[in-house]
Enzyme design. Sequence first.
Site: not given
Length: 275
Positions: A44, A128, A167, A169, A240, A266
Amino acid sequence: MKFISWNIDSLNAALTSDSNRAIMSRAVLEKIKNEDPDLIALQETKLPATGPSKKHLEKLKEFFPTYDFVWNSSKEGARKSYAGTMTLYKKDLSVKESFPQIGAPDTMDLEGRIITLELDDFYFSQVYTPNAGSKLNRLALREKWDKVYADYLAYLDKDKPVIACGDYNVAHEEIDLAHPDNNHMSAGFTDEERRGFGELLAKGFTDTFRFLNKDLTGAYTWWAQRVKTSKINNSGWRIDYFLVSDRIQSKVIDSTIIDSGQRQDHTPIMLTIDI
């Protein structure tokens, strides 16, 4: 070798802003630097399609003078300065970089979500993963992403072992978030997302943190910024991960979560492996 992964939530802000949050982000970057990892994966980044600016490059050189880096930003056809990834690696490492498009739906392949480095003995790939959205409006697309991403890692794994991070998610199991009962319909803890992550692991990959800490509770990597007390109360999620090919799981020495202090959102994670 030592690896660190962190969803930085705007590398641009961390390097150029004077906000309190940016100052906290730079403190985390200092902590990462002091760990002296071989590779650093950032998600990100929110950089423009043209990549780091001159100012970004100057600041990166200040923080990480012994590293080279590659970046993957959101391209035309997707949202501007959205998502994005960057991998930094020690200058003495020989790497071959790629920015795969995996056949993901919608604009996901254009959002700069994956960087893979090929080294002599393994692949290092960061991701990501797309969020399903606050109203789960992107959940069906996320399910398609999970399948093609799992196929991609399995493809790499046929050639040489894989170390994957980022990440993802998703909190895989109830132990991976503070309030599972209240979140079964929340993005990151739907049955569909949890199943997708389980199917990824079933293709031959190990969640290194859970491998070493099977029953450890209260260990999280993300706390909602919108809830000011989320980190104080440790009302977090572990979304993560460092994954490794099953055949090198015995080489994992440590898989830990780095303390980011008062900064919410995070926090970085770190893997040490004998490879």
